[in-house]
Scaffold this motif. Structure first.
Motif, PDB file in Angstrom:
ATOM      1  N   ILE A 231       0.748  -1.579   0.425  1.00 39.96           N
ATOM      2  CA  ILE A 231      -0.229  -0.038   0.058  1.00 39.96           C
ATOM      3  C   ILE A 231       0.910   1.273  -0.037  1.00 39.96           C
ATOM      4  O   ILE A 231       1.823   1.316   1.227  1.00 39.96           O
ATOM      5  CB  ILE A 231      -1.015   0.082   1.017  1.00 39.96           C
ATOM      6  N   GLN A 232       1.046   2.102  -1.153  1.00 44.01           N
ATOM      7  CA  GLN A 232       1.459   3.280  -1.274  1.00 44.01           C
ATOM      8  C   GLN A 232       1.379   4.427  -0.261  1.00 44.01           C
ATOM      9  O   GLN A 232      -0.109   4.672   0.198  1.00 44.01           O
ATOM     10  CB  GLN A 232       1.570   3.807  -1.947  1.00 44.01           C
ATOM     11  N   CYS A 233       2.802   5.090   0.810  1.00 38.95           N
ATOM     12  CA  CYS A 233       1.491   6.250   1.996  1.00 38.95           C
ATOM     13  C   CYS A 233       2.857   6.505   2.165  1.00 38.95           C
ATOM     14  O   CYS A 233       4.120   6.148   1.598  1.00 38.95           O
ATOM     15  CB  CYS A 233       1.450   5.333   2.722  1.00 38.95           C
ATOM     16  N   GLN A 234       2.506   7.586   2.212  1.00 41.01           N
ATOM     17  CA  GLN A 234       3.545   8.769   3.323  1.00 41.01           C
ATOM     18  C   GLN A 234       3.650   9.016   4.207  1.00 41.01           C
ATOM     19  O   GLN A 234       4.296   9.333   4.635  1.00 41.01           O
ATOM     20  CB  GLN A 234       3.121   9.721   2.278  1.00 41.01           C
ATOM     21  N   PHE A 235       2.779   8.277   5.288  1.00 39.59           N
ATOM     22  CA  PHE A 235       2.944   8.292   7.069  1.00 39.59           C
ATOM     23  C   PHE A 235       1.748   6.997   7.649  1.00 39.59           C
ATOM     24  O   PHE A 235       1.084   7.007   7.199  1.00 39.59           O
ATOM     25  CB  PHE A 235       1.554   9.177   7.077  1.00 39.59           C
TER      26      PHE A 235
END
Length: 450
Positions: A231-235
């Motif tokens: 799952i792409q995420c930045q947080f």
């Protein structure tokens, strides 16, 4: 008690502050020092989310004006304690300063759990407990396209609400088959889960974190789940519970386990050293329905109040009374009184459950085989603490509780239709010699459907 003694309290959360205030009320001469590296002034931890959402300034989370502490002769010291010399009765701060004490209270609270996940220390990965965590979250969520939250507890749903408010899409990984289903019975857990999904939170049940994947700059780029999905995420919010914040006390002569070990007077194995709040662990549970570590706001307050009396020379032990807790699941309020576990033996316990047709309001009451009330859950409306304290403590019959439910009414304007429907449902399931309250004009006035 000696007028020149010095009581030092490490931690200015609800437990430490309540202890300081109670002791000062009972003893005007004792010197009291309240220490915290997190913040100089006591603040409401549950209000941190509203600061993030822009509804409050941090200063507004402080229940007392700054002059309050001087007026009550409570010295505030902002600093992190590095170590304690129990023989010399001396605290050493990370700054190199030190302070002596005659009696010491350890009230250092909790810290977010980490379980050694690969990538858990990357930039953009954090928990949410302290003022510093809030400030870090404000930095870490700048220009974020998606967030992932790991762990299905109350801090997790708070963090999800905070992110959703800023229109950051949220995926929520919960390893159990229902949200908070180790605490909530099946129906209540499903109600909360539906409500989260209605708020566009991507709730993934029976799913666990495997690893957190880094970008070239040591910042989170994605998470990988146990099922193999990336799952792409930045947080990433790590909200898989909390544990006592006592690492700096390990490998000392102080007896610790999960928390600092104490008796029912909060006394540790070292004379004149006490521990209260989230970081304390009782040698024996204080009541049959309690745990050895109590990590709830209102129990912290009770710990502090009781120890305040003890430090003032009163002979007391901790008597917790009827269990109570409250929380919010987004905009659904939750309260629990007495004993309502996630599951129970149906041959020994009778359950009554009512849910409003709208699916956002519910009431559960557990009873023993003789019909005596054991505990209550309610979601979506508020009930009076005093009523259930009296009913559970007095071992009321369930039908007596239901027939008097209007007296538990917290908000007369909106509550009336709910208690009428609850009474009707209870009488249909269990009978009883009480009369169901008549439907009132309030119901017609607000067009409430039951």
């Amino acid at each position: 008690m000696s007028s020149n003694r010095h009581v030092v309290i490490i931690g200015n959360g609800i437990a430490g502050v309540t202890c300081a205030r109670q002791l000062r009320k009972l003893d005007e001469s004792v010197r009291i020092s309240l220490i915290s590296g997190e913040s100089k002034y006591f603040f409401s931890r549950t209000a941190l989310m509203y600061v993030f959402m822009g509804h409050m300034e941090f200063e507004h989370t402080q229940p007392y004006e700054n002059w309050f502490w001087d007026k009550n002769s409570i010295e505030l010291k902002e600093g992190w304690v590095k170590s304690i010399d129990f023989k010399a009765k001396n605290l050493l701060f990370q700054s190199g300063e030190n302070i002596n004490y005659d009696e010491l209270v350890i009230a250092t609270g909790s810290k977010p759990n980490k379980f050694g996940w690969p990538g858990e220390d990357l930039q953009g990965v954090q928990g949410l407990y302290s003022k510093q965590d809030l400030e870090l979250m404000e930095d870490n969520t700048q220009n974020v396209q998606r967030a992932v939250i790991v762990g299905g507890g109350l801090i997790g749903i708070e963090m999800a609400e905070m992110l959703a408010y800023k229109e950051i899409p949220v995926t929520f990984l919960v390893r159990e088959s229902g949200f908070w289903d180790n605490i909530l019975p099946k129906e209540e857990s499903e109600l909360v889960g539906r409500h989260m999904q209605e708020h566009h939170i991507d709730l993934r049940l029976n799913e666990e974190l495997s690893e957190i994947i880094s970008d070239p700059n040591a910042r989170v780029r994605a998470v990988k789940t146990k099922s193999g999905e990336e799952i792409q995420c930045q947080f990433v919010g790590l909200t898989a519970g909390v544990s006592p914040n006592i690492d700096f006390l390990r490998n000392t002569e102080l007896e610790v386990n999960r928390g600092v070990k104490v008796d029912l007077s909060f006394q540790t194995n070292i004379p004149n050293v006490y521990s209260i709040g989230d970081c304390a662990e009782f040698h024996e549970v204080p009541a049959p329905d309690r745990k050895s570590v109590e990590q709830v706001w209102y129990t912290g307050r009770m710990h502090g109040e009781t120890l305040g009396f003890i430090l003032a020379g009163k002979k007391l032990t901790y008597k917790p009374g009827v269990w109570f807790n409250s929380a919010k699941f987004l905009d659904i309020e939750y309260q629990t009184y007495g004993t309502v576990p996630a599951s129970w033996d149906a041959e020994k316990i009778k359950s009554f459950y009512w849910e409003h047709s709208g699916g956002k309001v519910a009431f559960r009451m557990l009873m023993d085989l003789e019909g005596k009330i054991l505990g209550v859950n309610n979601l979506g409306f508020r009930l009076r603490h005093e009523f259930f304290d009296q009913a559970i403590g007095g071992e009321w019959d369930g039908s007596k509780v239901i027939s008097n439910l209007n007296k538990a009414n917290f908000d007369p304007e909106f509550f009336a239709p709910y208690y009428i429907a609850i009474q009707e449902a209870f009488k249909s399931q269990f009978g009883g010699d009480f009369k169901v309250s008549k439907r009132t004009f309030i119901q017609k006035l607000f067009g409430a459907s039951v």
